[in-house]
Design an enzyme around this catalytic site. Sequence first.
Site, PDB file in Angstrom:
ATOM      1  N   LYS A  51     -11.664 -26.994 -45.196  1.00 27.79           N
ATOM      2  CA  LYS A  51     -12.986 -26.386 -45.090  1.00 27.79           C
ATOM      3  C   LYS A  51     -14.025 -27.426 -44.698  1.00 27.79           C
ATOM      4  O   LYS A  51     -14.883 -27.185 -43.836  1.00 27.79           O
ATOM      5  CB  LYS A  51     -13.389 -25.736 -46.423  1.00 27.79           C
ATOM      6  CG  LYS A  51     -12.727 -24.422 -46.743  1.00 27.79           C
ATOM      7  CD  LYS A  51     -13.303 -23.866 -48.033  1.00 27.79           C
ATOM      8  CE  LYS A  51     -12.642 -22.567 -48.436  1.00 27.79           C
ATOM      9  NZ  LYS A  51     -13.187 -22.058 -49.719  1.00 27.79           N
ATOM     10  N   THR A 138     -21.858 -15.298 -59.521  1.00 32.83           N
ATOM     11  CA  THR A 138     -22.042 -14.127 -60.376  1.00 32.83           C
ATOM     12  C   THR A 138     -21.160 -14.283 -61.611  1.00 32.83           C
ATOM     13  O   THR A 138     -19.931 -14.331 -61.502  1.00 32.83           O
ATOM     14  CB  THR A 138     -21.681 -12.843 -59.621  1.00 32.83           C
ATOM     15  OG1 THR A 138     -22.467 -12.755 -58.433  1.00 32.83           O
ATOM     16  CG2 THR A 138     -21.930 -11.618 -60.486  1.00 32.83           C
ATOM     17  N   ARG A 171     -25.776  -9.845 -48.288  1.00 27.57           N
ATOM     18  CA  ARG A 171     -24.983  -8.753 -47.733  1.00 27.57           C
ATOM     19  C   ARG A 171     -24.117  -9.332 -46.620  1.00 27.57           C
ATOM     20  O   ARG A 171     -24.646  -9.945 -45.691  1.00 27.57           O
ATOM     21  CB  ARG A 171     -25.885  -7.661 -47.159  1.00 27.57           C
ATOM     22  CG  ARG A 171     -26.803  -6.987 -48.166  1.00 27.57           C
ATOM     23  CD  ARG A 171     -27.830  -6.125 -47.453  1.00 27.57           C
ATOM     24  NE  ARG A 171     -28.689  -6.936 -46.574  1.00 27.57           N
ATOM     25  CZ  ARG A 171     -29.430  -6.446 -45.579  1.00 27.57           C
ATOM     26  NH1 ARG A 171     -29.397  -5.151 -45.314  1.00 27.57           N
ATOM     27  NH2 ARG A 171     -30.191  -7.243 -44.853  1.00 27.57           N
ATOM     28  N   LYS A 224     -27.841  -9.624 -61.003  1.00 29.24           N
ATOM     29  CA  LYS A 224     -26.889  -9.335 -59.924  1.00 29.24           C
ATOM     30  C   LYS A 224     -25.902  -8.237 -60.318  1.00 29.24           C
ATOM     31  O   LYS A 224     -25.647  -7.311 -59.539  1.00 29.24           O
ATOM     32  CB  LYS A 224     -26.132 -10.611 -59.546  1.00 29.24           C
ATOM     33  CG  LYS A 224     -25.054 -10.420 -58.476  1.00 29.24           C
ATOM     34  CD  LYS A 224     -25.650  -9.971 -57.154  1.00 29.24           C
ATOM     35  CE  LYS A 224     -24.576  -9.690 -56.099  1.00 29.24           C
ATOM     36  NZ  LYS A 224     -23.853 -10.884 -55.670  1.00 29.24           N
ATOM     37  N   PRO A 272     -21.367   9.385 -47.975  1.00 37.80           N
ATOM     38  CA  PRO A 272     -20.012   9.715 -48.419  1.00 37.80           C
ATOM     39  C   PRO A 272     -18.970   9.045 -47.542  1.00 37.80           C
ATOM     40  O   PRO A 272     -19.209   8.713 -46.387  1.00 37.80           O
ATOM     41  CB  PRO A 272     -19.964  11.236 -48.265  1.00 37.80           C
ATOM     42  CG  PRO A 272     -20.955  11.535 -47.175  1.00 37.80           C
ATOM     43  CD  PRO A 272     -22.056  10.533 -47.361  1.00 37.80           C
ATOM     44  N   GLY A 273     -17.800   8.849 -48.113  1.00 39.85           N
ATOM     45  CA  GLY A 273     -16.729   8.248 -47.335  1.00 39.85           C
ATOM     46  C   GLY A 273     -15.691   7.586 -48.216  1.00 39.85           C
ATOM     47  O   GLY A 273     -15.469   7.989 -49.366  1.00 39.85           O
ATOM     48  N   CYS A 280     -17.207  -8.377 -54.155  1.00 38.96           N
ATOM     49  CA  CYS A 280     -18.270  -8.352 -55.169  1.00 38.96           C
ATOM     50  C   CYS A 280     -18.270  -7.081 -56.003  1.00 38.96           C
ATOM     51  O   CYS A 280     -17.982  -7.126 -57.194  1.00 38.96           O
ATOM     52  CB  CYS A 280     -19.627  -8.541 -54.485  1.00 38.96           C
ATOM     53  SG  CYS A 280     -19.888 -10.203 -53.860  1.00 38.96           S
ATOM     54  N   LYS A 283     -14.998  -6.091 -58.420  1.00 38.63           N
ATOM     55  CA  LYS A 283     -14.708  -7.013 -59.524  1.00 38.63           C
ATOM     56  C   LYS A 283     -15.932  -7.225 -60.410  1.00 38.63           C
ATOM     57  O   LYS A 283     -15.795  -7.461 -61.618  1.00 38.63           O
ATOM     58  CB  LYS A 283     -14.167  -8.337 -58.996  1.00 38.63           C
ATOM     59  CG  LYS A 283     -15.083  -9.138 -58.083  1.00 38.63           C
ATOM     60  CD  LYS A 283     -15.778 -10.256 -58.802  1.00 38.63           C
ATOM     61  CE  LYS A 283     -16.576 -11.129 -57.837  1.00 38.63           C
ATOM     62  NZ  LYS A 283     -17.425 -12.117 -58.557  1.00 38.63           N
ATOM     63  N   LYS A 343     -15.922  -3.667 -44.664  1.00 36.80           N
ATOM     64  CA  LYS A 343     -17.133  -3.157 -44.029  1.00 36.80           C
ATOM     65  C   LYS A 343     -17.203  -3.751 -42.628  1.00 36.80           C
ATOM     66  O   LYS A 343     -16.538  -4.760 -42.340  1.00 36.80           O
ATOM     67  CB  LYS A 343     -18.387  -3.534 -44.820  1.00 36.80           C
ATOM     68  CG  LYS A 343     -18.620  -5.026 -44.937  1.00 36.80           C
ATOM     69  CD  LYS A 343     -19.915  -5.345 -45.674  1.00 36.80           C
ATOM     70  CE  LYS A 343     -21.130  -5.047 -44.824  1.00 36.80           C
ATOM     71  NZ  LYS A 343     -22.383  -5.491 -45.462  1.00 36.80           N
TER      72      LYS A 343
END
Length: 472
Positions: A51, A138, A171, A224, A272-273, A280, A283, A343
Amino acid sequence: MSELQPYPALTPIVDNPRLTVIGTGYLGATHAICMAVLGYDVLGVDVDQKKIDDLSNGIVPFYEPGLPEKLREALDSGRLHFTTDFDHAAEFGDVHFVCVGTPQAPGSQAADLRFVESAFSELARRIDRKALIVGKSTVPIGTAARLTALVQQISPIGAELELAWNPEFLREGFAVEDTLHPDRLVFGVASEWAKRQLSAAFRPILAVDTPLVISDLATSELVKVAANSFLATKISFINAMAEVCESTGADVNLLASALALDDRIGGRFLKPGLGFGGGCLPKDIRAFAHRAEELGVGHAVAFLHEVDDINNRRRLRTVDLIREMAGGDLNGKRVAAFGAAFKPNSDDVRDAPALDVARMLYLEGAIVTVYDPEANENAHRVYPDLNFADSMVAAAIDADVVALLTEWQEFKDVDPDDLGRIVRHRRIVDGRHALDADAYVSNGWEYRALGRPAQAQTVGLTVDARDEVDAA
């Protein structure tokens, strides 16, 4: 909040603090890059050499629109560097942001805090001058107080090492904007000095009147998970209504549109979906419910268990619709799965509804071919037995059923007639209510969507599809 400890006159405030960011995953890399763009000298720290090498060479190791350009800008400015050396980090930084992950613990609903505790400990044992460690991960409520005692016990400077909490609200797909132009900042602090030092670390953002909430540590931890729990509840509510609609012949899209016109409810996240996924929301609500049980107030958030159950049922119901379209038996049927990420504008497949549906179809004997514009590699790593295509066309060739599972713009823009020319049967299940149902039906497609009656030929008013998914 309780009164802050007074600010000692001889305790220095660094006007332009040097920042370290511990952890260079999604949150940490984004935070380090954007803070350097804002003008701070930043050192990103991680135990993963690959990384560090990638970021140092201008390579973002995950997909996030706009972030590669910001990384190049930050590196070219000379203000951003990366290292695996915690000794260097302790010497370099005035404010240390801890951004490591808190995954769900194996075999439990609780959050796994091993990485957070390790990051705080490794840093604290090396800090030998007045400094501030700021948690952004979080965590369950009460973690900050416990970590404060831990770091002050092991640090050479004892109580001179202070701790604050600054929850993140990123987001995925909009992380650069959310970091540079957040809708609010929350500072959980225990002293006036910590508040002023943290304010110095966010001066450019505060200078444009970004709302700031100063709180105690416990409240900042709770913000959060409370926000994510509310969003998850709203998504699962409309999906619960979809279950009712399916049994009554009502149309959940029209229902959502009517509810959205009420200012007290609004249309955001009332889509809806297939429901929510990612690293995030799922969990976090599970860990929140688990922590509430530990605190003896589990009854207060018991509804989150049903929120989670509703969300998981949508995946099963999507498989049911695909099976129905395939004639009641999936064995040997070709299914084109459009989408794998949880997403659009993300390559994140953690707890992804799309990938979960593809796996369940495969387990029922379907020949599933998955295509996602960015997440194929990550999805293949999780489920190597699935077939993956390099394009939407390749995935759809000779398909008995097409399933839209992640609402990438590419899928929404395809011409229904062009798509119909390459499939075996014009059958489509719209798992995200993202397609123009009229256009598909008029081009000879059988169209089904969660919460809509099978015979419905029109969509009516719809809620903006941008607002369904979690953006954490």
